[in-house]
Design a protein around this motif. Structure first.
Motif, PDB file in Angstrom:
ATOM      1  N   VAL A 294      -1.359  -4.499  -4.107  1.00  0.00           N
ATOM      2  CA  VAL A 294      -2.414  -3.813  -4.838  1.00  0.00           C
ATOM      3  C   VAL A 294      -1.810  -3.185  -6.094  1.00  0.00           C
TER       4      VAL A 294
ATOM      5  N   LEU B  89     -10.109  -5.795  -2.551  1.00  0.00           N
ATOM      6  CA  LEU B  89      -9.255  -5.582  -1.368  1.00  0.00           C
ATOM      7  C   LEU B  89     -10.055  -5.864  -0.093  1.00  0.00           C
TER       8      LEU B  89
ATOM      9  N   TYR C  74     -12.620  -0.993  -4.861  1.00  0.00           N
ATOM     10  CA  TYR C  74     -11.962  -1.548  -3.669  1.00  0.00           C
ATOM     11  C   TYR C  74     -12.481  -2.930  -3.238  1.00  0.00           C
TER      12      TYR C  74
END
Ligand code: BG6
Length: 485
Positions: A44, A98, A95
């Motif tokens: 990330v 992810l 997010y």
């Protein structure tokens, strides 16, 4: 124990730690076939770059840190495990990538490795919860610095604890992943020889040193707000002290070992204003020579504040108030830009009570056990032996155990071992929350004392063993640091 399938998520996935240690460590385990076929490493980062661009960065930045030059086929196979997602860790609205990248199957272990500044831990954990990513089958790994004082450590524990329970939290201290630290456990609890002697009746003092040749390098921004006490002593040195001094745990199970370590931390004698002044030395390196090369002083490092009071060296005398250790001094020392790179524990035994030889007792070197963490991991036991030939003269001799010589098996770096433990769910080598707080509680009076003190750390030339006051600290008790003896 085989590792079950996992998604390892590296927050700070394009950062220094990921490139220097984590990705190379995962590669090393992959080559040894420790990783399941479909396991993945999800990196990330904030940068809006493509997967191909990220892999190019891994190629140029992480690959040179792999311990053995990678075989191209293995490397290509390893790269297939890596997935890059661009996420702003502090913004829950970003997010999505992810969430999409993680496999939904509940049986796949999820590990969130927070290789980020600790100021982001709480926010990341909240975001993992809000997006439903913090599942029962998740683990979170926290990298140091775990706070900068007791208050901030408590805050980290509390915030992370709102999302993950203690058995899901892995607080890394990479020193606990070093081979010799575990060998110390083996030595103490796998042999009958040492335990009866491992106490105040037979041990006179213990020295623990972690010395580095490197300076602050490009980490000045972090280091100047930290210093040697927070960076090394509060964690690495105290953890080593715990392993040396703890009572035998009933088993190697995480809580048995961690309870025993916690007892040591809680039994450390608290400093008083007098002992603070007498038993602690702080120093800061000046220009000098390391390995014959001229190096600048700490305050001349790029971007260093001209009058920085940050310590790059600390030495102190600690005591443990228990029946086992009362009155036995533990001298701890760490510093940058020192004469040599070494990490070692020296346990010195008491002198013999009486000499039957025509040699005075004072000519007998007390026995000592040197446990070397680096370089050349091993042990030496110093004994008195008869010199060959006529007459009866005794001299010190060394029994040497070199781990590399003895066991030809390939070595594992600390991060390799610790990552495998996280993936296997083994918590023994990770600090529990109460241990972390107990360590901060003990060092906090030192931090407060320095903050209120107008004086600066004592200067020492690079390439030496620190300020003269460090030798004087141990010299007051009639002793010397091993390298100076
Ligand atoms: C890190 C410190 O935890 O340990 C660094 O932040 C230090 O300042 C490093 O250089 C030392 O680790 P090792 O394994 O190289 O002795």
């Amino acid at each position: 124990m085989a590792i079950s399938d996992f998604d390892l998520v590296l927050f700070g996935g394009s950062g220094d730690l990921a490139m220097r240690k984590l990705i190379p460590a995962m590669y090393a385990r992959d080559v040894c076939r420790d990783l399941p076929e479909s396991a993945r490493i999800i990196c990330v980062g904030r940068a809006a770059i493509s997967q191909e661009e990220f892999l190019r960065i891994v190629e140029t930045t992480a690959k040179p840190n792999v311990k053995e030059t990678p075989n191209e086929k293995n490397w290509a196979r390893f790269l297939e495990r890596i997935v890059y997602v661009s996420v702003n860790a502090t913004d829950v609205n970003t997010y999505g990538p992810l969430v999409d990248a993680l496999r939904p199957d509940e049986s796949i272990t999820r590990v969130y490795y927070l290789a980020t500044p600790p100021s982001l831990f709480a926010q990341i954990c909240d975001n993992l919860k809000a997006t439903g990513l913090a599942t029962a089958n998740s683990r979170v790994v926290l990298e140091k610095p775990l706070g900068r004082d007791l208050e901030s450590a408590k805050q980290i524990n509390a915030e992370v604890g709102k999302v993950f329970c203690e058995s899901q939290i892995y607080r890394i201290d990479h020193y606990l992943g070093k081979e010799t630290v575990q060998n110390l456990l083996a030595l103490r609890f796998g042999n009958v020889l040492f335990e009866p002697l491992w106490r105040r009746e037979w041990i006179s003092d213990v020295q623990i040193t972690i010395a580095e040749k490197i300076g602050v390098g490009n980490r000045l921004g972090y280091y100047d707000t930290s210093g040697a006490l927070r960076d090394m002593l509060q964690n690495h040195l105290l953890q080593l002290l715990c392993i040396v001094a703890m009572e035998p745990p009933a088993t190697i199970a995480p809580d048995a070992v961690r309870d025993a370590k916690l007892q040591v931390l809680r039994s450390l004698k608290r400093f008083t204003p007098t002992t603070l002044a007498q038993n602690i030395v702080r120093g800061q390196y000046r220009a000098g020579y390391v390995d014959g090369k001229q190096v600048p002083g700490y305050r001349e490092e790029p971007e260093a504040p001209k009058y920085s009071k940050t310590e790059t060296f600390v030495a102190l005398k600690a005591e443990i108030d228990t029946w086992r250790w009362a009155g036995v001094p533990f001298y701890l020392r760490t510093g940058k830009r020192m004469s040599d790179r070494l990490a070692e524990i020296v346990v010195r035994f008491k002198p013999i009570p009486h000499s039957i030889f025509n040699q005075s007792t004072s000519s007998f070197q007390p026995n000592s056990l040197v446990i070397r963490l680096q370089p050349n991991e091993g042990l030496s036991l110093n004994l008195m032996a008869k010199t060959p030939g006529e007459g009866m003269r005794l001299k010190q001799a060394e029994l040497e155990l070199d781990f590399r010589e003895q066991f030809k098996a390939p070595r594992m770096e600390a991060y390799e071992r610790l990552l495998l433990d996280v993936l296997r769910g083994q918590l023994t080598l990770f600090m529990r929350g109460d241990e972390l707080e107990a360590a901060w509680e003990w060092v906090e009076p030192i931090l407060n004392h320095w903050e209120q003190d107008d004086s600066s750390p004592l200067p020492y030339a690079s390439g030496t063993w620190g300020p003269a006051a460090s030798s004087a600290l141990i010299g007051r008790d009639g002793l010397q640091w091993r390298e100076e003896a």
